[in-house]
Design a protein around this motif. Structure first.
Motif, PDB file in Angstrom:
ATOM      1  N   LEU A   2     -20.471  66.436  63.625  1.00 55.72           N
ATOM      2  CA  LEU A   2     -21.115  65.136  63.777  1.00 55.72           C
ATOM      3  C   LEU A   2     -21.480  64.885  65.243  1.00 55.72           C
ATOM      4  CD1 LEU A   2     -21.842  62.766  61.929  1.00 55.72           C
ATOM      5  CD2 LEU A   2     -19.635  61.769  62.491  1.00 55.72           C
ATOM      6  N   ASP A   3     -20.571  65.264  66.144  1.00 54.99           N
ATOM      7  CA  ASP A   3     -20.835  65.106  67.577  1.00 54.99           C
ATOM      8  C   ASP A   3     -22.010  65.976  68.023  1.00 54.99           C
ATOM      9  OD1 ASP A   3     -18.775  63.301  67.798  1.00 54.99           O
ATOM     10  OD2 ASP A   3     -17.318  64.790  68.506  1.00 54.99           O
ATOM     11  N   ALA A   4     -22.150  67.137  67.389  1.00 60.74           N
ATOM     12  CA  ALA A   4     -23.230  68.054  67.769  1.00 60.74           C
ATOM     13  C   ALA A   4     -24.608  67.478  67.447  1.00 60.74           C
ATOM     14  CB  ALA A   4     -23.051  69.393  67.066  1.00 60.74           C
ATOM     15  N   LEU A   5     -24.673  66.503  66.548  1.00 58.79           N
ATOM     16  CA  LEU A   5     -25.960  65.873  66.228  1.00 58.79           C
ATOM     17  C   LEU A   5     -26.451  64.966  67.344  1.00 58.79           C
ATOM     18  CD1 LEU A   5     -25.639  64.720  62.511  1.00 58.79           C
ATOM     19  CD2 LEU A   5     -27.055  66.546  63.410  1.00 58.79           C
ATOM     20  N   ALA A   6     -25.538  64.485  68.153  1.00 59.55           N
ATOM     21  CA  ALA A   6     -25.904  63.534  69.207  1.00 59.55           C
ATOM     22  C   ALA A   6     -26.826  64.210  70.218  1.00 59.55           C
ATOM     23  CB  ALA A   6     -24.656  63.012  69.897  1.00 59.55           C
ATOM     24  N   GLN A   7     -27.910  63.532  70.547  1.00 58.26           N
ATOM     25  CA  GLN A   7     -28.856  64.036  71.532  1.00 58.26           C
ATOM     26  C   GLN A   7     -29.044  62.962  72.586  1.00 58.26           C
ATOM     27  OE1 GLN A   7     -32.416  64.937  69.419  1.00 58.26           O
ATOM     28  NE2 GLN A   7     -31.532  66.665  68.339  1.00 58.26           N
TER      29      GLN A   7
END
Length: 101
Positions: free
Chosen positions: A54-59
């Protein structure tokens, strides 16, 4: 004073927990899972995601460009769209701009 509970870290989150925690729409999470950009696992009828995924989706959000950046970008677009000039046209343009003497 009422007792407060501190949520302990989970190894996985339900979609409802993930949506509340990250303030993301439930439908957005489902869309990300469907297009493969968010790995998920189904256990029974529930779908779970890992917090790290989920954190990896943050841009990062890119702010507005400065006036100089906007000008440089506009010039680059004009140059890219301009046709090639003949040597005669280049010479004439240099005279007009004061580059030739």
């Amino acid at each position: 004073m009422p007792a407060t509970t501190i949520p302990r870290p989970h190894s996985r989150l339900t979609l409802q927990e993930a949506a509340q925690l990250r303030r993301i729409g439930h439908s957005t999470l489902r869309r990300k899972i469907a297009d493969g950009s968010l790995p998920a696992e189904r256990i029974g009828r529930r779908i779970y995601v890992h917090p790290n995924d989920l954190d990896a989706l943050a841009q990062p959000v890119v702010g507005r460009p400065t006036q100089e950046d906007a000008l440089e970008s506009a010039v680059a677009r004009i140059v890219a769209a301009a046709p090639r000039l003949t040597p005669g046209q280049l010479e004439r343009l240099a005279v007009i701009l004061g580059g030739a003497q």
